[in-house]
Motif scaffolding. Structure first.
Motif, PDB file in Angstrom:
ATOM      1  N   ASN A   1       3.690  -1.550   7.394  1.00  0.00           N
ATOM      2  CA  ASN A   1       5.002  -0.919   7.233  1.00  0.00           C
ATOM      3  C   ASN A   1       5.504  -0.409   8.575  1.00  0.00           C
ATOM      4  OD1 ASN A   1       3.669   1.523   7.734  1.00  0.00           O
ATOM      5  ND2 ASN A   1       3.766   2.233   5.609  1.00  0.00           N
ATOM      6  N   ASP A   2       6.653   0.234   8.599  1.00  0.00           N
ATOM      7  CA  ASP A   2       7.256   0.641   9.863  1.00  0.00           C
ATOM      8  C   ASP A   2       6.555   1.820  10.514  1.00  0.00           C
ATOM      9  OD1 ASP A   2       8.139   2.247   7.826  1.00  0.00           O
ATOM     10  OD2 ASP A   2      10.259   1.790   8.084  1.00  0.00           O
ATOM     11  N   GLU A   3       5.539   2.372   9.847  1.00  0.00           N
ATOM     12  CA  GLU A   3       4.683   3.383  10.468  1.00  0.00           C
ATOM     13  C   GLU A   3       3.369   2.771  10.944  1.00  0.00           C
ATOM     14  OE1 GLU A   3       4.263   6.623   7.731  1.00  0.00           O
ATOM     15  OE2 GLU A   3       6.288   7.386   8.139  1.00  0.00           O
ATOM     16  N   LYS A   4       3.299   1.427  10.897  1.00  0.00           N
ATOM     17  CA  LYS A   4       2.145   0.644  11.367  1.00  0.00           C
ATOM     18  C   LYS A   4       0.895   0.866  10.514  1.00  0.00           C
ATOM     19  CE  LYS A   4       4.807  -0.677  14.765  1.00  0.00           C
ATOM     20  NZ  LYS A   4       5.967   0.183  14.519  1.00  0.00           N
ATOM     21  N   ASN A   5       1.070   1.256   9.254  1.00  0.00           N
ATOM     22  CA  ASN A   5      -0.041   1.309   8.320  1.00  0.00           C
ATOM     23  C   ASN A   5      -0.110   0.009   7.531  1.00  0.00           C
ATOM     24  OD1 ASN A   5      -1.061   3.964   8.804  1.00  0.00           O
ATOM     25  ND2 ASN A   5       0.692   4.812   7.696  1.00  0.00           N
ATOM     26  N   VAL A   6      -1.309  -0.388   7.154  1.00  0.00           N
ATOM     27  CA  VAL A   6      -1.492  -1.604   6.365  1.00  0.00           C
ATOM     28  C   VAL A   6      -1.142  -1.297   4.914  1.00  0.00           C
ATOM     29  CG1 VAL A   6      -3.082  -3.453   5.736  1.00  0.00           C
ATOM     30  CG2 VAL A   6      -3.387  -2.242   7.907  1.00  0.00           C
ATOM     31  N   ILE A   7      -0.258  -2.107   4.312  1.00  0.00           N
ATOM     32  CA  ILE A   7       0.166  -1.775   2.948  1.00  0.00           C
ATOM     33  C   ILE A   7      -0.229  -2.815   1.898  1.00  0.00           C
ATOM     34  CG2 ILE A   7       2.080  -0.318   3.704  1.00  0.00           C
ATOM     35  CD1 ILE A   7       3.962  -2.683   3.013  1.00  0.00           C
ATOM     36  N   GLU A   8      -0.387  -4.078   2.291  1.00  0.00           N
ATOM     37  CA  GLU A   8      -0.697  -5.112   1.306  1.00  0.00           C
ATOM     38  C   GLU A   8      -0.945  -6.425   2.032  1.00  0.00           C
ATOM     39  OE1 GLU A   8       2.767  -5.236  -1.174  1.00  0.00           O
ATOM     40  OE2 GLU A   8       4.095  -5.846   0.442  1.00  0.00           O
ATOM     41  N   ALA A   9      -1.301  -7.461   1.275  1.00  0.00           N
ATOM     42  CA  ALA A   9      -1.343  -8.812   1.802  1.00  0.00           C
ATOM     43  C   ALA A   9      -0.008  -9.483   1.476  1.00  0.00           C
ATOM     44  CB  ALA A   9      -2.507  -9.590   1.198  1.00  0.00           C
ATOM     45  N   LEU A  10       0.149 -10.728   1.877  1.00  0.00           N
ATOM     46  CA  LEU A  10       1.442 -11.395   1.726  1.00  0.00           C
ATOM     47  C   LEU A  10       1.862 -11.548   0.262  1.00  0.00           C
ATOM     48  CD1 LEU A  10       0.964 -14.116   4.467  1.00  0.00           C
ATOM     49  CD2 LEU A  10       2.578 -12.195   4.556  1.00  0.00           C
TER      50      LEU A  10
ATOM     51  N   PHE B   1       6.934  -8.887  11.827  1.00  0.00           N
ATOM     52  CA  PHE B   1       7.931  -8.092  11.106  1.00  0.00           C
ATOM     53  C   PHE B   1       7.203  -7.043  10.266  1.00  0.00           C
ATOM     54  CE2 PHE B   1       9.611 -12.407  11.568  1.00  0.00           C
ATOM     55  CZ  PHE B   1      10.745 -12.153  12.315  1.00  0.00           C
ATOM     56  N   TYR B   2       7.902  -5.953   9.973  1.00  0.00           N
ATOM     57  CA  TYR B   2       7.314  -4.847   9.226  1.00  0.00           C
ATOM     58  C   TYR B   2       8.108  -4.594   7.946  1.00  0.00           C
ATOM     59  CZ  TYR B   2       5.103  -4.052  13.762  1.00  0.00           C
ATOM     60  OH  TYR B   2       4.404  -4.211  14.933  1.00  0.00           O
ATOM     61  N   ILE B   3       7.439  -3.978   6.989  1.00  0.00           N
ATOM     62  CA  ILE B   3       8.073  -3.591   5.734  1.00  0.00           C
ATOM     63  C   ILE B   3       8.553  -2.146   5.851  1.00  0.00           C
ATOM     64  CG2 ILE B   3       7.740  -3.221   3.264  1.00  0.00           C
ATOM     65  CD1 ILE B   3       7.588  -6.144   4.017  1.00  0.00           C
ATOM     66  N   THR B   4       9.798  -1.909   5.497  1.00  0.00           N
ATOM     67  CA  THR B   4      10.350  -0.562   5.543  1.00  0.00           C
ATOM     68  C   THR B   4       9.909   0.238   4.322  1.00  0.00           C
ATOM     69  OG1 THR B   4      12.293  -1.379   6.728  1.00  0.00           O
ATOM     70  CG2 THR B   4      12.479   0.776   5.699  1.00  0.00           C
ATOM     71  N   LYS B   5       9.561   1.499   4.550  1.00  0.00           N
ATOM     72  CA  LYS B   5       9.139   2.371   3.455  1.00  0.00           C
ATOM     73  C   LYS B   5      10.345   2.844   2.649  1.00  0.00           C
ATOM     74  CE  LYS B   5       6.372   5.741   4.123  1.00  0.00           C
ATOM     75  NZ  LYS B   5       5.712   6.953   4.660  1.00  0.00           N
ATOM     76  N   HIS B   6      10.676   2.123   1.601  1.00  0.00           N
ATOM     77  CA  HIS B   6      11.691   2.604   0.665  1.00  0.00           C
ATOM     78  C   HIS B   6      11.476   1.930  -0.682  1.00  0.00           C
ATOM     79  CE1 HIS B   6      13.741  -1.184   1.241  1.00  0.00           C
ATOM     80  NE2 HIS B   6      14.093  -0.903   2.472  1.00  0.00           N
ATOM     81  N   LEU B   7      12.222   2.357  -1.680  1.00  0.00           N
ATOM     82  CA  LEU B   7      11.992   1.930  -3.052  1.00  0.00           C
ATOM     83  C   LEU B   7      12.170   0.427  -3.236  1.00  0.00           C
ATOM     84  CD1 LEU B   7      11.276   2.955  -5.856  1.00  0.00           C
ATOM     85  CD2 LEU B   7      13.710   3.392  -6.265  1.00  0.00           C
ATOM     86  N   LEU B   8      13.130  -0.190  -2.537  1.00  0.00           N
ATOM     87  CA  LEU B   8      13.363  -1.616  -2.697  1.00  0.00           C
ATOM     88  C   LEU B   8      12.161  -2.450  -2.285  1.00  0.00           C
ATOM     89  CD1 LEU B   8      17.073  -2.078  -1.497  1.00  0.00           C
ATOM     90  CD2 LEU B   8      16.191  -2.037  -3.839  1.00  0.00           C
ATOM     91  N   SER B   9      11.369  -1.943  -1.326  1.00  0.00           N
ATOM     92  CA  SER B   9      10.195  -2.693  -0.875  1.00  0.00           C
ATOM     93  C   SER B   9       9.136  -2.803  -1.960  1.00  0.00           C
ATOM     94  CB  SER B   9       9.588  -2.012   0.355  1.00  0.00           C
ATOM     95  OG  SER B   9      10.492  -2.007   1.432  1.00  0.00           O
ATOM     96  N   THR B  10       9.162  -1.917  -2.936  1.00  0.00           N
ATOM     97  CA  THR B  10       8.153  -1.926  -3.993  1.00  0.00           C
ATOM     98  C   THR B  10       8.491  -2.902  -5.116  1.00  0.00           C
ATOM     99  OG1 THR B  10       9.147  -0.182  -5.376  1.00  0.00           O
ATOM    100  CG2 THR B  10       7.805   0.520  -3.497  1.00  0.00           C
ATOM    101  N   LEU B  11       9.699  -3.489  -5.084  1.00  0.00           N
ATOM    102  CA  LEU B  11      10.159  -4.393  -6.137  1.00  0.00           C
ATOM    103  C   LEU B  11       9.867  -5.844  -5.776  1.00  0.00           C
ATOM    104  CD1 LEU B  11      13.709  -2.883  -6.826  1.00  0.00           C
ATOM    105  CD2 LEU B  11      11.491  -2.104  -7.683  1.00  0.00           C
ATOM    106  N   LYS B  12       9.746  -6.689  -6.810  1.00  0.00           N
ATOM    107  CA  LYS B  12       9.584  -8.123  -6.583  1.00  0.00           C
ATOM    108  C   LYS B  12      10.971  -8.763  -6.654  1.00  0.00           C
ATOM    109  CE  LYS B  12       5.972 -10.352  -7.610  1.00  0.00           C
ATOM    110  NZ  LYS B  12       4.869 -11.104  -8.233  1.00  0.00           N
ATOM    111  N   THR B  13      11.670  -8.743  -5.534  1.00  0.00           N
ATOM    112  CA  THR B  13      12.990  -9.359  -5.455  1.00  0.00           C
ATOM    113  C   THR B  13      12.866 -10.747  -4.847  1.00  0.00           C
ATOM    114  OG1 THR B  13      13.550  -8.629  -3.218  1.00  0.00           O
ATOM    115  CG2 THR B  13      13.916  -7.050  -5.004  1.00  0.00           C
TER     116      THR B  13
END
Length: 281
Positions: A175-184, A138-150
């Motif tokens: 992320n959905d552009e296949k770039n590495v953004i973080e660990a779990l 699964f991938y993380i979508t690039k948007h503001l909600l992804s940056t929050l700890k929900t």
């Protein structure tokens, strides 16, 4: 002990049948380290929580000041231990306290604060093997909600299970552009020569409090150049060093990714500087 809306209880007794944090992930949280009765990076945690609540259109009570936030964190730690020489992991969760379906009937909030003792007071260097792999299910979508700890962290949950099943200590998320953004559960830094790169928050990574501390430490060191740019998977095997950051572990060196093994010199140096900063604060 559990701090539920300011009241200390043995258990919260929150009804999950109507709790929006459980039903819809309508909640945000901060994971905080308390050392010797001091809330580390208090201001950063507080302002990130306030920002997250505003983004989610939660109603912030007038009494939700930084002083209130600090007091409620300390309430979750038993009175006899709050001034002892020890460390705690505290989770401060804020949820929309309302009935309704997707649309809440009210905008009031509730909160619950829990704590557990940590083995290590200061941040320590982990000398053991720490191997990571990419998580591609699964991938993380690039948007503001992804940056929050929900409380919507299914990618992290499934990724953690994948890592355990395959013998990895952690996984790196794309992320959905296949770039590495973080660990779990951590932010990522990539070292190549004197350049230290970390993915920008605009790529979808969590806006980490420890990430901010490490960026400041790097920026104050003339030996290194800090770059906030997208990280491709190909860069991982060309790097000299990878390390991960969060507020509980501090700085975690990655020892191996696939056939690539990494040095840990920068990780150890930053860890020493981080502990020095904490002692002086």
């Amino acid at each position: 002990m559990v701090n539920l809306n300011g009241q200390q209880k043995a258990i919260s007794n929150i009804s999950i049948e109507t709790n929006r944090g459980f039903l819809y992930g309508d909640a945000v949280f901060e994971t905080i380290k308390v050392l010797d009765g001091k809330v580390l990076f208090l201001e950063d945690h507080y302002f990130r929580l306030m920002s997250s609540m505003r983004i989610l259109r939660m109603e912030i009570p007038m009494n939700f000041t930084m002083e209130f936030f600090e007091k409620e964190i300390k309430k979750s730690i038993s009175i006899e231990n709050i001034n002892s020489s020890t460390a705690y992991r505290v989770r401060f969760t804020v949820y929309r306290d309302s009935e309704g379906y997707y649309l809440p009937k009210e905008q009031s909030i509730g909160y619950v604060v829990t704590s557990e003792r940590l083995l290590n007071e200061m941040y320590v260097f982990n000398e053991g093997t720490y191997e990571v792999e990419l998580f591609r299910d699964f991938y993380i979508t690039k948007h503001l909600l992804s940056t929050l700890k929900t409380t919507n962290k299914l990618v992290q949950v499934v990724g953690s299970i994948f890592a355990k099943e395959n013998g990895f200590e952690n996984c790196l998320v794309l992320n959905d552009e296949k770039n590495v953004i973080e660990a779990l559960q951590s932010n990522l830094f990539v070292v190549k020569g004197n350049q230290i790169k970390t993915p920008p928050v605009s790529d979808g990574c969590v806006k980490g409090v420890m990430r901010k501390q490490i960026i400041e430490l790097i920026a104050n060191n003339k030996d290194y150049e800090l770059v906030e740019e997208s990280v491709s998977p190909f860069e991982l095997q060309k790097a000299d060093e990878l390390f991960l950051t969060n507020c509980i572990v501090g700085v975690q060196a990655v020892s191996k990714y696939r056939k690539k093994e990494y040095t840990t010199n920068v990780t150890q140096e930053l860890l020493k500087r981080l502990n020095a900063k904490i002692r002086l604060s």
